[in-house]
Design an enzyme around this catalytic site. Structure first.
Site, PDB file in Angstrom:
ATOM      1  N   LYS A 270       0.848  -1.190   0.000  1.00  0.00           N
ATOM      2  CA  LYS A 270       0.000   0.000   0.000  1.00  0.00           C
ATOM      3  C   LYS A 270       0.884   1.241   0.000  1.00  0.00           C
ATOM      4  CE  LYS A 270      -4.069  -1.992   2.262  1.00  0.00           C
ATOM      5  NZ  LYS A 270      -5.009  -1.862   1.115  1.00  0.00           N
ATOM      6  N   ARG A 344     -10.089 -11.914   1.024  1.00  0.00           N
ATOM      7  CA  ARG A 344     -10.864 -13.000   0.420  1.00  0.00           C
ATOM      8  C   ARG A 344     -10.157 -14.337   0.549  1.00  0.00           C
ATOM      9  NH1 ARG A 344     -10.804  -9.716  -5.096  1.00  0.00           N
ATOM     10  NH2 ARG A 344     -10.973  -8.111  -3.491  1.00  0.00           N
TER      11      ARG A 344
HETATM   12  N1  BES Z   1      -8.327  -4.037   3.642  1.00  0.00           N
HETATM   13  C1  BES Z   1      -8.428  -3.621   2.291  1.00  0.00           C
HETATM   14  C2  BES Z   1      -9.739  -2.904   1.999  1.00  0.00           C
HETATM   15  C3  BES Z   1      -9.887  -1.548   2.635  1.00  0.00           C
HETATM   16  C4  BES Z   1      -9.440  -0.436   1.959  1.00  0.00           C
HETATM   17  C5  BES Z   1     -10.523  -1.402   3.844  1.00  0.00           C
HETATM   18  C6  BES Z   1      -9.603   0.805   2.524  1.00  0.00           C
HETATM   19  C7  BES Z   1     -10.676  -0.154   4.418  1.00  0.00           C
HETATM   20  C8  BES Z   1     -10.227   0.959   3.750  1.00  0.00           C
HETATM   21  C9  BES Z   1      -8.322  -4.815   1.360  1.00  0.00           C
HETATM   22  O1  BES Z   1      -7.565  -5.865   1.809  1.00  0.00           O
HETATM   23  C10 BES Z   1      -7.712  -4.318   0.102  1.00  0.00           C
HETATM   24  O2  BES Z   1      -6.577  -3.971   0.122  1.00  0.00           O
HETATM   25  N2  BES Z   1      -8.495  -4.300  -0.969  1.00  0.00           N
HETATM   26  C11 BES Z   1      -8.044  -3.852  -2.223  1.00  0.00           C
HETATM   27  C12 BES Z   1      -8.530  -4.851  -3.218  1.00  0.00           C
HETATM   28  C13 BES Z   1      -7.803  -4.834  -4.517  1.00  0.00           C
HETATM   29  C14 BES Z   1      -6.325  -5.086  -4.332  1.00  0.00           C
HETATM   30  C15 BES Z   1      -8.385  -5.888  -5.400  1.00  0.00           C
HETATM   31  C16 BES Z   1      -8.643  -2.479  -2.485  1.00  0.00           C
HETATM   32  O3  BES Z   1      -9.719  -2.181  -1.988  1.00  0.00           O
HETATM   33  O4  BES Z   1      -8.005  -1.690  -3.164  1.00  0.00           O
HETATM   34 MN    MN Z   2      -5.507  -5.645   1.326  1.00  0.00          MN
END
Ligand code: BES
Ligand code: MN
Ligand code: ZN
Length: 492
Positions: A270, A344
């Site tokens: 991230k 997931r």
């Molecule tokens: N934990 C995150 C989702 C999330 C994002 C929760 C912002 C709260 C605030 C999840 O694991 C994630 O990183 N999702 C990605 C999915 C993508 C890589 C397919 C996302 O939302 O960008």
């Molecule tokens: Mn994630």
């Protein structure tokens, strides 16, 4: 801040006189206790007190006027906000006991009064809670001091108080777990906290550790968690009531929570401050923990099992990579395109394992799964998916009655096909960045037996609030505890 909040055994303390805003400026039909008190009428006639929702006005040392807002549109949601504001006002003046006057006017029948009382007590408890476990020597906040007791002159409202306080305790548990930072709240800590909750509620608890998870073929959970020094696990908390009514004999609801104690994204790291706040990636699991605590405290007469898929998504020499192909619990192979689509993967193993070993009559999973759900729906409601109309109706009914709102999103065979991979069965995320929340749900659907009713709640935008939230303020909301508990209560 109050040490604890409980139901009083008798009328005592500050008398709270709730009135609607229509009567402000006029002469409300005062209850007996306030009629004798000139100050109440004076405050209203002078326009000092306009009775907006949650407004308070203390009259001498004996009375507090409480605004309920207009009669039009009065609801349990508004009552919860009123409770939160009143709670904070009481805290400020260090009041330790309150008695609501004329609380019979809160509803036309016992059920309505109970619901209003419940919402008010929830509001008081949620509105005065804060995370203080890590206050240090430089804190400006006062330590928790006195308890607060609640009383109302109507028995159904008092019933509601008792119920609402138990619910709020579960929500505050979820908030505390959410707020606990990742250097403390690692997978082992989640297991230890679960054991405490289980012990207090006389529930069974077991932990499937890393070695066992590997043996069980949980390649999703173990891949996501293998990069952390603190290894992943599955926690199972089981509520089996002493007495199960005949109609609940075969009913077994399974709740599954994404409990990623920290989500760095892994090697799909991230960036640009997207990592800050990812301690909240355990909030699905925290909601399940809070719900299980409340379900046991309420002694609901049906079987409920909470399952936490617990892992920390880190970067290290041992971490999984984009391009890895892994095999999950039901034998499906997954090509990892993005290590940040980790939720997931951990949930999939938990869902498949639950379908195989738990004989669930329905499964509800709850997860901070995708940022995309907030893009689609904002912070107004959670997105949800469901494969069966009865369960969908239960989710929506409980959403309406608790005010934890949901909106259904589609999950079609075309979405499932979109997850196909060239070198494995499926991808964990399609690089064509479309419909992220649906992709998450479509991925999960490969791991739930189609004959088992299943709902997936994506709470990524609901688990935390900007200060916009009038009840809980900023930070972790405990979203989902009230909805899940209500679903269980409706079923049982
Ligand atoms: N934990 C995150 C989702 C999330 C994002 C929760 C912002 C709260 C605030 C999840 O694991 C994630 O990183 N999702 C990605 C999915 C993508 C890589 C397919 C996302 O939302 O960008
Ligand atoms: Mn994630
Ligand atoms: Zn995540």
């Amino acid at each position: 801040m109050y040490k604890n909040i409980s139901l009083s055994s008798k009328a005592q303390g500050l008398i709270l006189v709730p009135i609607h805003s229509e009567t402000a400026g006029k002469s409300p039909r005062w209850p007996k206790s306030a009629r004798a008190h000139d100050g109440c009428q004076n405050a209203v006639s002078a326009g000092t007190f306009m009775a907006e929702a949650g407004a308070t006005f203390t009259v001498g040392t004996t009375h507090m006027l409480v605004g309920l807002g207009p009669v039009e549109g009065f609801s349990t949601d508004r009552m919860r906000t009123v409770g939160a504001k009143v709670g904070r006002a009481l805290d400020k003046i260090s009041s330790s006991a309150i008695a609501i006057d004329n609380s019979a006017s809160w509803g036309s029948d016992a059920d309505a009064k109970r619901a209003m009382g419940g919402a008010f007590a929830e509001g008081i408890s949620l509105g005065t809670w804060r995370f203080d476990a890590l206050d240090g020597t430089a804190t400006k906040r006062e330590a928790r001091k006195a308890p607060l007791t609640l009383w109302a002159d109507d028995a159904a409202v008092r019933d509601g108080f008792a119920h609402g306080l138990i619910i709020a305790d579960g929500v505050n548990t979820a908030r505390r777990i959410g707020a606990t930072p990742p250097n403390i709240a690692n997978p082992a800590w989640i297991a230890a906290e679960s054991k405490k909750i289980a012990r207090d509620g006389k529930m069974k608890v077991r932990v499937i550790d890393y070695a066992q998870a590997r043996k069980l073929g949980m390649g999703g959970l173990t891949s996501v968690g293998q990069g952390s020094a603190i290894k992943p696990c599955i926690v199972v908390i089981e509520w089996t009531p002493r007495k199960i009514s005949a109609r609940n004999k075969s009913d077994h609801l399974v709740l599954v929570g994404k409990t990623v104690t920290y989500d760095t994204g892994g090697y799909s790291l991230k960036v640009n401050n997207g990592m800050k706040g990812m301690k909240y990636d355990k909030c699905g699991g925290a909601a399940v923990m809070g719900a299980m605590q409340t379900i046991a405290a309420l002694k609901v007469p049906m079987r409920v099992t909470g399952i936490l898929a617990v892992a920390e998504n880190m970067v290290s020499n041992d971490s999984y990579r984009p391009d890895d192909i892994i095999k999950l619990h039901n034998g499906i192979t997954v090509e990892v395109t993005n290590t940040d689509a980790e939720g997931r993967l951990v949930l999939a193993d938990a869902l498949s394992w639950a379908c195989d070993t738990m004989k669930p009559s329905a499964i509800v999973d709850i997860a901070t799964l995708t940022g995309g759900v907030g893009v689609a729906l904002g912070h107004f409601c959670a997105g949800y998916f469901c494969n069966q109309p009865n369960l969908a109706k239960q989710v929506e009914d409980s959403a309406t009655s608790t005010g934890e709102l949901v909106w259904r999103l589609p999950l079609w065979p075309a979405h499932q096909e979109f997850m196909r991979s060239q070198h494995a069965d499926i991808l964990n995320s399609n690089p064509l960045r479309a419909a992220h929340p649906i992709q998450g749900a479509a991925f999960l659907s490969y791991f739930v037996k189609p004959e088992i009713p299943w709902a997936h709640l994506d709470i990524a935008a609901m688990a935390t609030a900007e200060s916009a939230n009038e009840v809980t303020g900023g930070g972790p909301t405990g979203w989902g505890v009230r909805l899940l508990v209500d679903m269980v209560e409706q079923r049982s």
